[in-house]
Enzyme design. Structure first.
Site: not given
Ligand code: NAD
Length: 470
Positions: A229, A263
């Protein structure tokens, strides 16, 4: 030794909390513990699992104040934190109501008269949930609750940017012995998230497209499903026939609620030429009425920018847009107030698709408004994106709006309203383009995706089958 991670407070800018990621060996042990406990959890049956989850809910509710305080420190905003807790509690009740029927075994006759069919579901043993910071509680639990009800054990790795809410959940969890062995929270950043994928049988990831790609690749190497997501750049289309009063109120909410850190925020607004002026003047007037939740959390509707790196992105998008000719009508800059980063609701015109503010995820309270001459142009512009999470269409009648909505490449489209999937999780939907991958996280499919279907094909007579050799 793993390095501790210092966590910034979004209101003060101070690093006032610390998490300690587990070393890989400890993470492996925690995952194994959950894996071993899963069969007992599955054997409890759905009613037993419901009872344990309800008990956890009650234990959480008795610590509601601590949970609210932790979420306020994580995110700097109050009313949305209260909404998060309410939505979480409601989602537990909703899933507990639905799970028994969704997991029921079925039996029926088949097209072959002497063969009957029984169908059951088998949960994945261990599910990994990796979640972002923008709705820390909701997004770490949105997959966890249906996965637990399906019979899986779950290891949750919340965002390192907003991890304080975990402590009160853990205290409540300790009161529920059946659940505490199959629901594990691990603290940590990207490295811990990446390591977690090595130990689970299915991964649910909510976050950015860039990280989503890495998660998909890691899951593919392990041959496990990954439900992704990811980000969005949701468009709203406002047709000439739309009710401007209603459209401006809905779009303002959909664009700036949670300071635009959703998002499913409306991040691009396309308005019919003939009503363009009227529309954006009304939008600006309404945007002006919203206040920052500063100096106190109760002060206004717009909380701080939670993640410091996001403040940089919002600033960059605004500066580039202005450099390329955009006009700012309100808000328009990222401000430092008492150490936190803030941005007032911002309306921009004179924007186009050469600007990042129209093409890349901004994740702030930014409303770029662009006019269109024909409906075809509006549809083209809305679909001209690498994202496809959700959208909104406003028209005089639902039928007129629906005709446009059917041509949009997005998973959920609000008609004469905006960002409805924030509140209503009943409709199944899939992300289009880079906004995600995998089965719907909403509606009945959300629970079923944590199980594999198993078919028992039962011969009911004792005579030879006509296709055998003898
Ligand atoms: P991010 O991708 O930086 O991090 C998300 C999570 O992934 C964190 O817990 C982080 O520690 C972890 N992570 C980072 N690198 C990783 C790796 N290599 N392998 C596994 N896990 C890893 O995102 P963010 O900045 O925390 O969140 C914002 C983003 O999330 C925005 O793009 C937003 O649109 C998206 N989002 C999507 C939805 C949806 O339902 N589609 C909902 C909320 C947020």
């Amino acid at each position: 030794m793993t390095k501790k991670i210092e966590v910034r407070n979004p209101r003060t800018g101070k690093f006032d909390y610390v998490i300690i990621p587990p070393p890989p060996r400890l993470l492996a042990q925690q995952c194994n513990r959950a894996r071993r406990a899963q069969s007992r959890w599955q054997d409890l049956g759905v009613e037993g699992r419901i009872a344990a989850i309800q008990q956890w809910k009650q234990a959480i509710l008795s610590r509601r104040e601590q949970l609210t305080e932790a979420l306020v420190n994580d995110t700097g905003r109050l009313s949305i934190s209260i909404l998060e807790i309410d939505s979480f509690v409601n989602s537990i009740d909703r899933w507990c109501g639905l799970a028994p029927e969704l997991l029921q075994e079925t039996a029926k006759n088949t097209s072959i008269p002497f063969i009957s069919l029984q169908q059951t579901t088998v949960p994945y043993t261990l599910v990994g949930v990796i979640s972002p910071w923008n709705f820390p509680l909701l997004l770490s639990m949105i997959d966890t609750i249906p996965a637990l009800l399906a019979g899986c054990a779950v290891v949750v790795k919340p965002s390192e940017i907003a991890p304080r809410f975990v402590a009160p959940l853990l205290i409540a969890l300790n009161e529920v012995p059946e659940l505490r062995d199959v629901l594990i929270f691990v603290e940590g950043g990207g490295e811990t998230g990446a390591n977690l994928i090595d130990y689970v049988d299915l991964v649910c990831f909510t976050g950015s497209v860039a990280t989503g790609r890495e998660v998909a690749q890691a899951a593919a190497r392990r041959f496990i499903p990954a439900y992704l997501e990811l980000g969005g750049k949701d468009p709203a289309i406002v047709l000439e026939s739309a009710n401007i009063e209603l459209a401006t109120s809905a779009i303002l909410w959909g664009a700036v609620v949670n300071t635009g850190q959703s998002c499913l925020s409306i991040e691009r607004i396309y308005v019919a030429e003939s009503i363009f002026e009227d529309f954006y003047h009304k939008l600006v007037a309404k945007a002006h009425r919203l206040q920052l939740a500063h100096p106190t959390v109760e002060s206004g509707e717009i909380g701080p920018i939670i993640a410091e790196r996001q403040a940089g992105i919002i600033n960059d998008h605004l500066l580039e847009a202005v450099e390329k000719g955009a006009v700012i009508h309100c808000g328009g800059k990222v401000e430092d107030l008492g150490g936190g980063w803030w941005c007032r609701p911002t309306v921009l015109t004179n924007v186009n698709h050469s600007m990042k503010v129209m093409t890349e995820e901004t994740f702030g309270p930014i409303m770029p408004v662009m006019s269109f001459a024909t409906v075809e142009e509006a549809i083209y512009l809305a679909n001209n994106s690498i994202y496809g999470l959700s959208a909104a269409v406003f028209a005089g009648t639902a039928a007129e709006a629906l005709a446009i909505a059917r041509q949009l490449k997005a998973g959920a489209i609000s008609i004469n309203d905006a960002a409805l999937t924030a509140l209503m999780h009943e409709g199944e939907k899939n992300a289009f383009n880079f906004s995600g991958m995998g089965a719907s996280r909403m509606g009945a499919a959300a629970l079923k995706r944590f199980t594999r279907k198993q078919a028992f094909l039962i011969k009911t007579n004792s005579t030879s089958d006509p296709w055998w050799f003898e």
